[in-house]
Design a protein around this motif. Structure first.
Motif, PDB file in Angstrom:
ATOM      1  N   PRO A 100      28.992  19.636  23.346  1.00  0.00           N
ATOM      2  CA  PRO A 100      29.793  20.465  22.792  1.00  0.00           C
ATOM      3  C   PRO A 100      29.698  19.905  21.429  1.00  0.00           C
ATOM      4  O   PRO A 100      29.355  18.251  21.294  1.00  0.00           O
ATOM      5  CB  PRO A 100      31.496  19.694  23.458  1.00  0.00           C
ATOM      6  N   GLY A 101      29.984  20.234  20.801  1.00  0.00           N
ATOM      7  CA  GLY A 101      29.991  19.658  19.012  1.00  0.00           C
ATOM      8  C   GLY A 101      30.261  21.231  17.939  1.00  0.00           C
ATOM      9  O   GLY A 101      30.650  21.565  18.180  1.00  0.00           O
ATOM     10  N   SER A 102      29.768  20.456  16.741  1.00  0.00           N
ATOM     11  CA  SER A 102      30.259  21.617  15.622  1.00  0.00           C
ATOM     12  C   SER A 102      28.665  21.870  15.272  1.00  0.00           C
ATOM     13  O   SER A 102      29.156  21.501  14.257  1.00  0.00           O
ATOM     14  CB  SER A 102      30.982  21.141  14.630  1.00  0.00           C
ATOM     15  N   PRO A 103      27.706  23.418  15.363  1.00  0.00           N
ATOM     16  CA  PRO A 103      26.860  23.042  15.329  1.00  0.00           C
ATOM     17  C   PRO A 103      27.404  24.259  13.602  1.00  0.00           C
ATOM     18  O   PRO A 103      27.783  24.763  13.509  1.00  0.00           O
ATOM     19  CB  PRO A 103      26.368  23.562  15.996  1.00  0.00           C
ATOM     20  N   SER A 123      21.978  25.968  18.970  1.00  0.00           N
ATOM     21  CA  SER A 123      22.260  25.675  19.434  1.00  0.00           C
ATOM     22  C   SER A 123      23.219  26.582  20.645  1.00  0.00           C
ATOM     23  O   SER A 123      22.758  27.568  20.184  1.00  0.00           O
ATOM     24  CB  SER A 123      24.398  25.799  18.260  1.00  0.00           C
ATOM     25  N   VAL A 124      23.979  26.484  21.622  1.00  0.00           N
ATOM     26  CA  VAL A 124      24.670  27.232  22.154  1.00  0.00           C
ATOM     27  C   VAL A 124      26.282  27.716  21.635  1.00  0.00           C
ATOM     28  O   VAL A 124      26.812  26.823  21.551  1.00  0.00           O
ATOM     29  CB  VAL A 124      24.181  26.570  23.457  1.00  0.00           C
ATOM     30  N   GLU A 178      31.454  27.223  25.015  1.00  0.00           N
ATOM     31  CA  GLU A 178      31.623  26.379  24.063  1.00  0.00           C
ATOM     32  C   GLU A 178      30.721  26.342  23.149  1.00  0.00           C
ATOM     33  O   GLU A 178      29.304  25.992  23.414  1.00  0.00           O
ATOM     34  CB  GLU A 178      32.033  25.200  24.293  1.00  0.00           C
ATOM     35  N   PRO A 179      30.958  25.794  21.515  1.00  0.00           N
ATOM     36  CA  PRO A 179      29.729  25.768  20.376  1.00  0.00           C
ATOM     37  C   PRO A 179      29.522  24.130  20.863  1.00  0.00           C
ATOM     38  O   PRO A 179      29.748  23.564  21.103  1.00  0.00           O
ATOM     39  CB  PRO A 179      30.377  25.685  19.950  1.00  0.00           C
ATOM     40  N   CYS A 180      27.971  24.147  21.096  1.00  0.00           N
ATOM     41  CA  CYS A 180      26.925  23.821  21.735  1.00  0.00           C
ATOM     42  C   CYS A 180      25.877  22.994  20.507  1.00  0.00           C
ATOM     43  O   CYS A 180      25.135  23.825  20.269  1.00  0.00           O
ATOM     44  CB  CYS A 180      26.264  23.454  23.015  1.00  0.00           C
ATOM     45  N   VAL A 181      25.898  21.890  20.430  1.00  0.00           N
ATOM     46  CA  VAL A 181      25.121  20.748  19.744  1.00  0.00           C
ATOM     47  C   VAL A 181      23.558  20.609  20.481  1.00  0.00           C
ATOM     48  O   VAL A 181      23.673  20.522  22.126  1.00  0.00           O
ATOM     49  CB  VAL A 181      24.655  20.044  18.767  1.00  0.00           C
ATOM     50  N   LEU A 182      22.070  20.815  20.430  1.00  0.00           N
ATOM     51  CA  LEU A 182      21.343  20.560  21.202  1.00  0.00           C
ATOM     52  C   LEU A 182      19.579  18.816  20.789  1.00  0.00           C
ATOM     53  O   LEU A 182      20.365  18.925  19.746  1.00  0.00           O
ATOM     54  CB  LEU A 182      20.033  22.068  21.705  1.00  0.00           C
TER      55      LEU A 182
END
Length: 358
Positions: A35-38, A44-45, A201-205
């Protein structure tokens, strides 16, 4: 990419014990979404897409039967519930909505009321805006084989189940990032989803290159018999718990075959069905795995050996309770906590793709 995730070394070197499997090794990239703020410029996902303002946003044109499944929720409700769960601790009372969250709920309710006043709110033949599932830049995921000058893959889906396989309908778009100047600021969204698990859910990779071996079901009968020969494991000096003496193939399946979680390339996960080959509808070439959309990054019990080294503490802790999802960071859930495998044509990625729940 400002964080890393590292798959622990496998307990046994597969090719050292079974040289016969060495030719079957494949490269894969575990995406390790968290989870993050890409931004639109990030792989991202569930994040925002680098989508041209002048290009229509894709919609699903299929007929959607709006029956009450008992699970359907608006995207606003799904996201608000997740915010509450992230603040919920086992020894606390359920948290209350913040004023901003209450305002979101009120706007969501007002939007639904307007649609009800206007008549049937969800016509079966109403086009549904697709939801972003993944955005992958070639510079981050070099295993991608895009067509022409493209260097970006965007994957979206319709958050309604589609017959005959009861899964979201997927769409793939390849594009050149450099050609996108004017970016669509506010893409349309579907009002609701069949299940919360269809709202990523917004996710960084944190992409990680690994080497994979096939699921045991993908092996020939001869190779499967080799895996079941306990004497072969012992003769090679493999440090395998004697617990597996009767079922050494299970050790391979749990710890050594294809990796779980979101990934590009590699070998497909099987289990719901036996393996069967997918062929391109245009040229009949045998299709290859492109992307695995996973319900879980690792499974419980022995399967936690695949949890990244940086997540081992969380993987072995008691992770029950609201808001605790260390092995399900994307909150995606397909099938019965299965995987969705997307396949493409190796001759031309622009040929129609196909997908499969496993």
């Amino acid at each position: 990419m400002d964080f890393v995730r590292t798959t622990p070394p496998r307990p046994v070197q597969v090719a050292a014990v079974f040289p016969e499997l060495a030719p079957l090794a494949r490269p894969a990239i575990r995406l390790h979404p968290r989870p993050g703020s890409p931004s639109v410029r990030d792989s991202s996902v569930g994040g925002p897409l680098l989508w041209p303002a002048g290009e229509p946003w894709p919609h699903c044109e299929d007929v959607h039967l709006h029956m009450d499944t008992g699970f359907r929720e608006s995207l606003t409700d799904v996201r608000l519930q997740r915010r509450l769960q992230s603040r919920w601790r086992p020894d606390d009372r359920p948290p209350a909505h913040t004023p901003e969250e209450e305002a979101l709920k009120e706007r969501d309710a007002a939007r639904l009321a307007e649609r009800l006043d206007a008549g049937p709110p969800f016509p079966a033949d109403c086009p549904v805006p697709l939801l972003p599932v993944a955005q992958l830049f070639l510079c981050d995921i070099p295993l991608l084989r895009p067509p022409g000058q493209a260097d970006l893959l965007q994957v979206l889906w319709c958050p309604y189940e589609h017959e005959p396989d009861c899964k979201p309908a997927t769409a793939l778009f390849w594009r050149s990032a450099a050609e996108v100047d004017d970016i669509l600021a506010t893409p349309p969204e579907p009002y609701e989803a069949d299940y919360p698990g269809y709202v990523p859910e917004p996710c960084v990779l944190a992409p990680e290159a690994i080497t994979e071996y096939p699921n045991s079901l993908d092996l020939s009968p001869e190779l499967q018999r080799l895996l079941e020969d306990w004497n072969r494991w012992q003769a090679a000096g493999a440090d395998v718990d004697s617990f597996y003496a009767q079922y050494p193939r299970e050790f391979y399946s749990i710890h050594l075959g294809n990796a779980p979680g979101w990934k590009v390339g590699g070998w497909p996960p099987w289990g719901r069905t036996d393996p069967y080959r997918r062929h391109c509808a245009v040229c009949e070439a045998q299709m290859v795995p492109l992307l695995t959309i996973a319900s879980w990054e690792w499974s419980g019990g022995e399967g936690r050996s695949w949890a990244p080294q940086e997540d081992q503490a969380a993987a072995h802790a008691d992770a029950r309770g609201p808001g605790r999802y260390p092995s399900q960071p994307t909150r995606v859930e397909v099938g019965s906590t299965d995987n969705m495998q997307i396949y493409v044509c190796p001759r031309s990625p622009e040929h129609p793709h196909t997908d499969l729940i496993q």
